[in-house]
Design an enzyme around this catalytic site. Structure first.
Site, short mmCIF file in Angstrom:
data_model
loop_
_atom_site.label_atom_id
_atom_site.label_comp_id
_atom_site.label_asym_id
_atom_site.label_seq_id
_atom_site.Cartn_x
_atom_site.Cartn_y
_atom_site.Cartn_z
N LYS A 81 0.83 -1.21 0.00
CA LYS A 81 0.00 0.00 0.00
C LYS A 81 0.86 1.26 0.00
O LYS A 81 0.60 2.20 -0.74
CB LYS A 81 -0.94 -0.02 1.23
CG LYS A 81 -2.07 -1.04 1.08
CD LYS A 81 -2.78 -1.35 2.36
CE LYS A 81 -3.81 -2.46 2.11
NZ LYS A 81 -4.44 -2.99 3.32
N GLN A 131 -4.98 -1.67 9.38
CA GLN A 131 -4.89 -3.02 8.82
C GLN A 131 -5.52 -4.04 9.78
O GLN A 131 -5.21 -4.05 10.98
CB GLN A 131 -3.42 -3.37 8.55
CG GLN A 131 -3.19 -4.68 7.83
CD GLN A 131 -3.69 -4.69 6.39
OE1 GLN A 131 -3.67 -3.66 5.71
NE2 GLN A 131 -4.12 -5.85 5.92
N ASP A 164 -11.60 2.39 3.81
CA ASP A 164 -11.98 0.98 3.77
C ASP A 164 -13.49 0.80 3.58
O ASP A 164 -13.94 -0.29 3.24
CB ASP A 164 -11.62 0.30 5.10
CG ASP A 164 -10.34 -0.52 5.02
OD1 ASP A 164 -10.06 -1.09 3.95
OD2 ASP A 164 -9.62 -0.59 6.04
N1 GUN Z 1 -7.14 -7.09 6.01
C1 GUN Z 1 -7.51 -7.88 4.97
N2 GUN Z 1 -8.22 -7.16 4.07
C2 GUN Z 1 -8.32 -5.91 4.56
C3 GUN Z 1 -8.92 -4.71 4.06
O1 GUN Z 1 -9.55 -4.67 3.00
N3 GUN Z 1 -8.77 -3.61 4.86
C4 GUN Z 1 -8.12 -3.65 6.04
N4 GUN Z 1 -8.06 -2.53 6.75
N5 GUN Z 1 -7.55 -4.73 6.52
C5 GUN Z 1 -7.64 -5.86 5.77
#
Ligand code: GUN
Length: 302
Positions: free
Chosen positions: A66, A110, A133
């Site tokens: 990211k 995350q 998100d």
């Molecule tokens: N962990 C696995 N997929 C995701 C996601 O789409 N967003 C976040 N914040 N954590 C994750």
């Protein structure tokens, strides 16, 4: 205009494997192209804060990806690495600081979080305008009502890929396998908002094969390797495999597989996303898209 394939001979050579990696690259290129206009209007780059608690190796890889992709498209990212013993109060006070920080447009915490931290409390603490998100109840409600808001990245990636392939989705029959808050439920809402006829199939559903075989669009997000075979697929259907499962082969090597038995499904599907290289890359590309969207909306609101 719908472009579902038929079984006629001219279609045989058509590309069945849907290249999510290439499409994700296209989305990132669009974001990169649009960032300079935001910078000119706002006098700063869009800002994304990425918060990782603990040292789960898979999460570390996601967070690094990211950060790298943000830099590539012109988004300024701020990494917050917190120890595995971080308390909920400490994480909530960091989120409050990020909520108040005008240079931050998107906040991504995350998941999963260590067990002493309540995920719902954390998600609900994020300013809905910075919730890239799309997990905050305000954004979940907006999606459910068909109103504009932040949409979860993986479902958004699925929708964009489907629209790229099929054009208008109106009237198509979509079956979503799985009912998670992160993928199953929001993709069902997006497809409903796009005028599909939507059925959700889950672990307690009956006649799963028959339900799936009705689908023009089959989205599978359950986390069970090879759960879906060719018997589940209507000839020519578009199949999106959202599963990412790490399995050990006979030699003890681990590899990634989806929820769909790729070799079986490829004989029947009209379009199929591989694992890896299908939906996965779309998720991070859509995070970049959401961050720019949040940045623009926050600028308009000020
Ligand atoms: N962990 C696995 N997929 C995701 C996601 O789409 N967003 C976040 N914040 N954590 C994750």
């Amino acid at each position: 205009m719908n472009h579902l394939s038929s079984s006629c001979a001219s279609e045989v050579t058509r590309n069945v494997v849907m290249d999510g990696k290439a499409f994700a690259q296209k989305i990132r290129a669009e974001v990169a192209e649009q960032v300079p206009a935001f910078v000119a209007d706002a006098g700063r780059q869009p800002g994304l804060a990425v918060v990782l608690v603990g040292s789960d190796p898979a999460s570390q890889v996601y967070v690094r990806t990211k950060m790298r992709q943000a830099a590539e498209v012109g988004i300024k990212s701020f990494q917050h690495l917190l120890g595995v013993d971080t308390t909920q109060a400490q994480l909530l006070s960091l989120i409050e600081i990020l909520n108040q920080d005008d240079s931050i447009d998107g906040i991504l915490v995350q998941l999963p979080l260590p067990k002493q931290i309540n995920e719902t409390a954390v998600i609900e603490a994020i300013d809905p305008a910075k919730d890239v998100d799309g997990f905050h109840p305000i954004n979940v409600g907006r999606l459910s009502a068909g109103h504009p808001g932040m949409v979860p990245c993986t479902p958004l990636g699925c929708l964009l890929l489907l629209q790229d392939r099929l054009g208008d989705l109106s009237g198509l029959k979509a079956v979503v396998v799985g009912r998670s808050n992160i993928v199953g439920k929001p993709i069902g809402q997006l497809l409903l908002n796009a005028n599909c006829t939507v059925t959700t199939v889950h672990s307690r559903s009956q006649h799963i094969v028959e339900e799936c075989r009705q689908a023009d669009i089959l989205v599978v997000a359950v986390g069970r390797p090879c759960m879906i075979g060719d018997e589940h697929i209507k000839p020519g259907a578009i199949v999106l495999d959202v599963g990412i499962n790490r399995i050990a082969d006979a030699q003890g090597e681990t590899r990634l597989v989806g929820d769909v038995d790729f070799d079986a499904a490829i004989t029947t599907a009209g379009g199929l996303t591989p694992v890896p290289g299908g939906i996965g890359p779309m998720t991070v590309a859509c995070l970049m898209r959401n961050t720019l969207t949040a940045a623009r909306q926050r600028l308009l609101a000020h």
